[in-house]
Scaffold this active site. Structure first.
Site, short mmCIF file in Angstrom:
data_model
loop_
_atom_site.label_atom_id
_atom_site.label_comp_id
_atom_site.label_asym_id
_atom_site.label_seq_id
_atom_site.Cartn_x
_atom_site.Cartn_y
_atom_site.Cartn_z
N ASP A 11 39.81 41.62 37.28
CA ASP A 11 40.85 40.41 36.91
C ASP A 11 42.23 40.86 36.83
O ASP A 11 43.13 40.00 37.43
CB ASP A 11 40.61 40.47 34.94
CG ASP A 11 41.41 39.59 34.35
OD1 ASP A 11 42.39 38.66 34.82
OD2 ASP A 11 41.24 39.64 33.13
N ASP A 62 43.64 52.19 40.85
CA ASP A 62 45.21 52.01 40.77
C ASP A 62 45.43 52.36 41.96
O ASP A 62 46.72 51.91 42.29
CB ASP A 62 45.60 53.35 39.80
CG ASP A 62 44.62 54.74 40.32
OD1 ASP A 62 43.73 54.61 40.81
OD2 ASP A 62 45.19 55.72 39.39
N ASP A 83 44.95 38.77 40.28
CA ASP A 83 46.05 38.24 39.79
C ASP A 83 47.33 38.98 40.75
O ASP A 83 48.24 38.36 41.16
CB ASP A 83 46.50 38.41 38.26
CG ASP A 83 45.69 37.31 37.50
OD1 ASP A 83 45.25 36.74 37.96
OD2 ASP A 83 45.85 37.36 36.32
N LYS A 140 36.90 53.48 39.05
CA LYS A 140 37.46 54.42 38.30
C LYS A 140 36.65 55.69 38.39
O LYS A 140 36.41 56.01 37.24
CB LYS A 140 38.60 54.32 37.46
CG LYS A 140 39.71 53.66 37.63
CD LYS A 140 40.82 54.47 38.20
CE LYS A 140 41.30 55.31 37.29
NZ LYS A 140 42.18 56.26 38.08
N TYR A 189 34.60 43.32 28.97
CA TYR A 189 35.09 42.19 28.26
C TYR A 189 33.74 41.78 27.66
O TYR A 189 33.54 40.79 26.48
CB TYR A 189 35.20 40.98 29.22
CG TYR A 189 36.59 41.20 30.02
CD1 TYR A 189 37.55 42.16 29.50
CD2 TYR A 189 36.77 40.47 31.17
CE1 TYR A 189 38.62 42.23 30.05
CE2 TYR A 189 38.25 40.64 31.46
CZ TYR A 189 39.20 41.44 31.09
OH TYR A 189 40.34 41.62 31.82
#
Length: 370
Positions: free
Chosen positions: A251, A227, A255, A194, A143
């Site tokens: 993020d 994942d 959520d 990852k 970001y």
């Protein structure tokens, strides 16, 4: 903790001012019943600031945030500004606050209250007793990394660029927050990245592993690919205690975890900076539900996430554990009594609006305080 507790209140847009009004009830109750007073100032941010000042956040507000002991934030986002330039989005307000105050560790608890087990879309036996803390790095990663932007290629086509960047120090400081929190909870940290396809993820795993060996060997550490973590949060979420991860994955995963609880309207968050030489730590507290413009002004928004954000403020900025726990217990008791706002309504419960829910929490605080 300073003698005078200075709070900057930033209600923001949409339902922000409505739910912040209910926190004001709790603050007033604390002054009357617990003898705890706050020096409070209030400013405009987001769309509310754009309407008056032409910018999502003014430099004066950032300066006020630096001078405060803690910032209590409502929400930003207003569809009327959808056509504004990228730098004029209401959301720029929260991004600039995080950057300017160095708020690098976002704490997002996902806790299922006993009375709301049935509100989750997952089976009760999967989510009952769930209590997870996700620690998200919040001022680095993709970001904020450079180069970034949209460019036009020689053939006329366009290319969007975002860059994932993390340094050793950035990873270490957020991992320390996670390890320290774990020591106060279940003493388990799962570090998520990852590393199989991203060099930044490989560095993340190596740095967290080395820090654990040097300073936190007493804490149980595990590693998980992002994942797989998403899958495991749905399959068996209670296996986790504290999850620490980068900005993008944090993020997404926070959520996802929030919906295990049944409603975004129930979940608070804190974003912490580094402790300075005077022992002060910049911090911002906000619900994660957003501005919800579709229900703004209707008096039906759930104020509990904002109230619980204030409880986190008491715990992490002022070390007022007993007061924070009192507020959280009051919320639990109100839910157990059967009161519900529309977002958490279920058969057999009593639906109430924003102000009635806020009043109910204050009444419950009176009972608990004796």
């Amino acid at each position: 903790m300073t003698a005078t507790k200075k709070l900057l209140v930033l209600p923001g847009d949409g339902i922000g001012p409505e739910v912040m009004n209910e926190v004001a009830r709790v603050v007033a109750w604390m002054a009357d019943a617990r003898g705890v007073a706050f020096e409070i100032s209030e400013e405009l941010v987001g769309g509310a600031s754009l309407a008056v000042h032409g910018v999502p956040i003014r430099d004066e507000v950032i300066a006020a945030a630096r001078a405060a002991d803690a910032v209590l934030f409502g929400s930003v986002g207003d569809p009327k500004w959808a056509s504004a330039g990228f730098d004029l989005r209401p959301e720029i307000a929260i991004l600039k606050l995080r950057q300017e105050l160095g708020l690098f560790a976002n704490l997002r608890p996902a806790k299922v209250f006993d009375a709301l087990v049935e509100a989750s879309t997952l089976k009760p036996e999967v989510v009952a007793g769930l209590d997870i803390m996700i620690v998200r790095e919040s001022v680095g990663g993709i970001y904020f990394g450079t180069p970034r932007g949209i460019e036009t290629l020689p053939d006329g086509s366009r290319r969007g660029i975002n860059t994932e960047i993390y340094t050793t120090s950035e990873i270490e400081r957020v991992a320390r927050v996670a390890f320290d929190l774990a020591r106060q909870r279940g003493n388990r940290v799962c570090s998520v990245e990852k590393c199989n396809v991203m060099e930044s993820g490989l560095l993340w795993r190596e740095v967290v592993t080395a820090l654990h060996a040097r300073e936190y060997a007493d804490v149980e550490l595990s590693h998980m690919l992002a994942d797989n973590c998403a899958m495991q949060l749905v399959r068996n979420p209670r296996q986790f205690d504290v999850i620490v991860t980068g900005n993008l994955f944090g993020d997404l995963l926070s959520d996802l975890a929030s919906m295990l609880t049944g409603s975004l309207g129930m979940l608070p968050s804190a974003t912490l900076g580094a402790v300075d030489d005077d022992g002060r730590r910049p911090a911002l507290y906000e619900p994660i539900h957003g501005s919800a413009p579709d229900i703004a002004g209707k008096g039906i928004a759930n104020p509990l996430a904002q109230i619980l954000s204030f409880a986190m403020l008491l715990r992490y900025s002022f070390a007022m554990e007993a007061d924070a726990a009192l507020i959280e217990q009051a919320v639990a008791n109100v839910l157990a009594s059967g009161l519900r706002t529309a977002d958490i309504m279920s058969p057999g419960m009593a639906q109430v609006g924003t102000s009635v829910m806020g009043e109910a929490v204050v009444r419950e605080l009176d009972k608990l305080n004796g």
